[in-house]
Design a protein around this motif. Sequence first.
Motif, PDB file in Angstrom:
ATOM      1  N   VAL A 146      86.863  42.882  76.149  1.00 25.34           N
ATOM      2  CA  VAL A 146      86.963  44.251  76.662  1.00 25.34           C
ATOM      3  C   VAL A 146      88.344  44.413  77.277  1.00 25.34           C
ATOM      4  CG1 VAL A 146      84.478  44.415  77.140  1.00 25.34           C
ATOM      5  CG2 VAL A 146      86.048  43.699  78.958  1.00 25.34           C
ATOM      6  N   ALA A 147      88.759  45.659  77.443  1.00 28.06           N
ATOM      7  CA  ALA A 147      90.049  45.944  78.077  1.00 28.06           C
ATOM      8  C   ALA A 147      89.873  46.092  79.586  1.00 28.06           C
ATOM      9  CB  ALA A 147      90.642  47.225  77.497  1.00 28.06           C
ATOM     10  N   VAL A 148      90.895  45.702  80.324  1.00 19.75           N
ATOM     11  CA  VAL A 148      90.812  45.744  81.782  1.00 19.75           C
ATOM     12  C   VAL A 148      90.863  47.161  82.330  1.00 19.75           C
ATOM     13  CG1 VAL A 148      93.292  45.633  82.343  1.00 19.75           C
ATOM     14  CG2 VAL A 148      91.629  44.482  83.830  1.00 19.75           C
ATOM     15  N   ASP A 149      91.196  48.139  81.478  1.00 24.36           N
ATOM     16  CA  ASP A 149      91.290  49.517  81.960  1.00 24.36           C
ATOM     17  C   ASP A 149      90.089  50.360  81.528  1.00 24.36           C
ATOM     18  OD1 ASP A 149      91.829  49.715  79.263  1.00 24.36           O
ATOM     19  OD2 ASP A 149      93.737  50.774  79.487  1.00 24.36           O
ATOM     20  N   ASP A 158     100.930  45.147  87.155  1.00 21.78           N
ATOM     21  CA  ASP A 158      99.620  44.668  86.729  1.00 21.78           C
ATOM     22  C   ASP A 158      98.605  45.791  86.790  1.00 21.78           C
ATOM     23  OD1 ASP A 158      99.810  41.891  86.069  1.00 21.78           O
ATOM     24  OD2 ASP A 158     100.192  41.481  88.185  1.00 21.78           O
ATOM     25  N   LYS A 159      98.222  46.300  85.634  1.00 24.24           N
ATOM     26  CA  LYS A 159      97.171  47.321  85.609  1.00 24.24           C
ATOM     27  C   LYS A 159      95.872  46.755  86.191  1.00 24.24           C
ATOM     28  CE  LYS A 159      96.763  50.131  82.012  1.00 24.24           C
ATOM     29  NZ  LYS A 159      96.334  50.705  80.695  1.00 24.24           N
ATOM     30  N   ALA A 160      95.616  45.480  85.951  1.00 28.61           N
ATOM     31  CA  ALA A 160      94.383  44.855  86.440  1.00 28.61           C
ATOM     32  C   ALA A 160      94.228  44.971  87.944  1.00 28.61           C
ATOM     33  CB  ALA A 160      94.349  43.385  86.031  1.00 28.61           C
ATOM     34  N   LEU A 161      95.337  45.038  88.668  1.00 26.88           N
ATOM     35  CA  LEU A 161      95.288  45.068  90.131  1.00 26.88           C
ATOM     36  C   LEU A 161      95.414  46.473  90.703  1.00 26.88           C
ATOM     37  CD1 LEU A 161      97.466  41.911  90.864  1.00 26.88           C
ATOM     38  CD2 LEU A 161      94.979  42.075  90.647  1.00 26.88           C
ATOM     39  N   ARG A 162      95.537  47.473  89.856  1.00 33.48           N
ATOM     40  CA  ARG A 162      95.629  48.839  90.362  1.00 33.48           C
ATOM     41  C   ARG A 162      94.313  49.217  91.022  1.00 33.48           C
ATOM     42  NH1 ARG A 162     100.313  51.373  88.422  1.00 33.48           N
ATOM     43  NH2 ARG A 162      99.861  52.958  90.002  1.00 33.48           N
ATOM     44  N   PRO A 163      94.367  49.848  92.202  1.00 37.50           N
ATOM     45  CA  PRO A 163      93.119  50.161  92.917  1.00 37.50           C
ATOM     46  C   PRO A 163      92.389  51.353  92.313  1.00 37.50           C
ATOM     47  CG  PRO A 163      95.024  50.919  94.178  1.00 37.50           C
ATOM     48  CD  PRO A 163      95.568  50.162  92.996  1.00 37.50           C
ATOM     49  N   LEU A 164      91.092  51.228  92.263  1.00 35.80           N
ATOM     50  CA  LEU A 164      90.202  52.304  91.856  1.00 35.80           C
ATOM     51  C   LEU A 164      89.025  52.297  92.819  1.00 35.80           C
ATOM     52  CD1 LEU A 164      89.227  54.503  89.853  1.00 35.80           C
ATOM     53  CD2 LEU A 164      88.125  52.674  88.549  1.00 35.80           C
ATOM     54  N   LEU A 196      83.083  33.915  82.046  1.00 36.57           N
ATOM     55  CA  LEU A 196      84.048  35.006  81.943  1.00 36.57           C
ATOM     56  C   LEU A 196      85.441  34.489  82.239  1.00 36.57           C
ATOM     57  CD1 LEU A 196      84.328  38.111  81.573  1.00 36.57           C
ATOM     58  CD2 LEU A 196      84.023  38.335  84.043  1.00 36.57           C
ATOM     59  N   ALA A 197      86.437  34.976  81.488  1.00 38.89           N
ATOM     60  CA  ALA A 197      87.834  34.602  81.697  1.00 38.89           C
ATOM     61  C   ALA A 197      88.700  35.848  81.595  1.00 38.89           C
ATOM     62  CB  ALA A 197      88.283  33.554  80.680  1.00 38.89           C
ATOM     63  N   LEU A 198      89.924  35.701  82.062  1.00 35.62           N
ATOM     64  CA  LEU A 198      90.904  36.790  82.044  1.00 35.62           C
ATOM     65  C   LEU A 198      92.080  36.390  81.173  1.00 35.62           C
ATOM     66  CD1 LEU A 198      91.994  39.501  83.275  1.00 35.62           C
ATOM     67  CD2 LEU A 198      93.045  38.080  85.067  1.00 35.62           C
ATOM     68  N   GLY A 219      82.827  35.885  77.734  1.00 33.79           N
ATOM     69  CA  GLY A 219      83.582  37.123  77.768  1.00 33.79           C
ATOM     70  C   GLY A 219      85.030  36.907  78.158  1.00 33.79           C
ATOM     71  N   VAL A 220      85.902  37.744  77.597  1.00 37.20           N
ATOM     72  CA  VAL A 220      87.326  37.714  77.935  1.00 37.20           C
ATOM     73  C   VAL A 220      87.774  39.136  78.239  1.00 37.20           C
ATOM     74  CG1 VAL A 220      89.666  37.194  77.150  1.00 37.20           C
ATOM     75  CG2 VAL A 220      87.769  35.683  76.506  1.00 37.20           C
ATOM     76  N   ILE A 221      88.307  39.342  79.425  1.00 32.68           N
ATOM     77  CA  ILE A 221      88.892  40.629  79.807  1.00 32.68           C
ATOM     78  C   ILE A 221      90.370  40.584  79.443  1.00 32.68           C
ATOM     79  CG2 ILE A 221      89.397  42.203  81.711  1.00 32.68           C
ATOM     80  CD1 ILE A 221      86.974  41.009  83.174  1.00 32.68           C
ATOM     81  N   LEU A 222      90.786  41.509  78.604  1.00 33.78           N
ATOM     82  CA  LEU A 222      92.170  41.526  78.118  1.00 33.78           C
ATOM     83  C   LEU A 222      93.043  42.338  79.069  1.00 33.78           C
ATOM     84  CD1 LEU A 222      91.373  42.109  74.339  1.00 33.78           C
ATOM     85  CD2 LEU A 222      91.848  39.936  75.485  1.00 33.78           C
ATOM     86  N   ALA A 223      93.998  41.658  79.691  1.00 36.41           N
ATOM     87  CA  ALA A 223      94.847  42.303  80.692  1.00 36.41           C
ATOM     88  C   ALA A 223      96.308  41.964  80.470  1.00 36.41           C
ATOM     89  CB  ALA A 223      94.414  41.881  82.103  1.00 36.41           C
TER      90      ALA A 223
END
Length: 247
Positions: free
Chosen positions: A113-116, A34-40, A60-62, A19-23
């Motif tokens: 997949v998308a990181v968001d 960095d959207k990837a680091l935005r807190p949720l 898994l990779a980023l 898997g690859v997370i697209l960020a």
Amino acid sequence: MTTSGGGSAREIDRGAVVGVILAGGLARRMGGGDKALRPLAGRPLLAHVADRLAPQVRALALSANSDPARFAAFGLPVLADPVAGALGPLAGLAAGWIWAAGLAPPAALVATVAVDTPFLPEDLVARLAQALAAAPEAEVAVAASAGRVHPVAALHRIGDVAALVAGLSDGSLRRVMSWIDGRRPVIVDFPALPCDPFENLNTEADLARAEARIRAAADGGLPLGQGNGSPSEARTSGTCQSPGDGL
């Protein structure tokens, strides 16, 4: 070709899938950064998405550019685009193909997949793999929901990396869906209730709505093994379940 992703006598080995997370996006509608680091719900978006995808793949990779050290805490390989210029998801896919081909043993399939998208289905890869196994002429299975195709949520047979990189370099390849249309895709439809599992969080308002949903799920009790229900322990798992997911 569209399918509901139902059962098939033919299966694809999970060990063949990475898997690859697209960020690699610029998060302009969130003010940049960095959207990837935005807190949720007390955790970075990347953590939520990794929790969803990691159990479904062998590795898994980023996909992200600039300094990889900012993602060190996640313990993921960070893949820079092979072509300069922040060229979007296709550049991230090319990086993923290069990484997957270099693994031992090499992977045959790459899920992206998308990181968001923190509410991804927990059976995303399984259903895409079923559809791909049932359509040997197809080179990619792509998720859809609520009448929309989500080209970044896909399972790809690894193709000609050199041709993909060349198309990105000379500008002939940019639009993800146009490129996918040439790969004989199979489209797999996922339920969009009780919420759309492919909902993108593009703005601060989107983040606020997603956080409210997670907190509401935590207040109502999380599934076993999903934390103690406090905001800091809230997980996306269980907050956007499809019918029949076991809840």
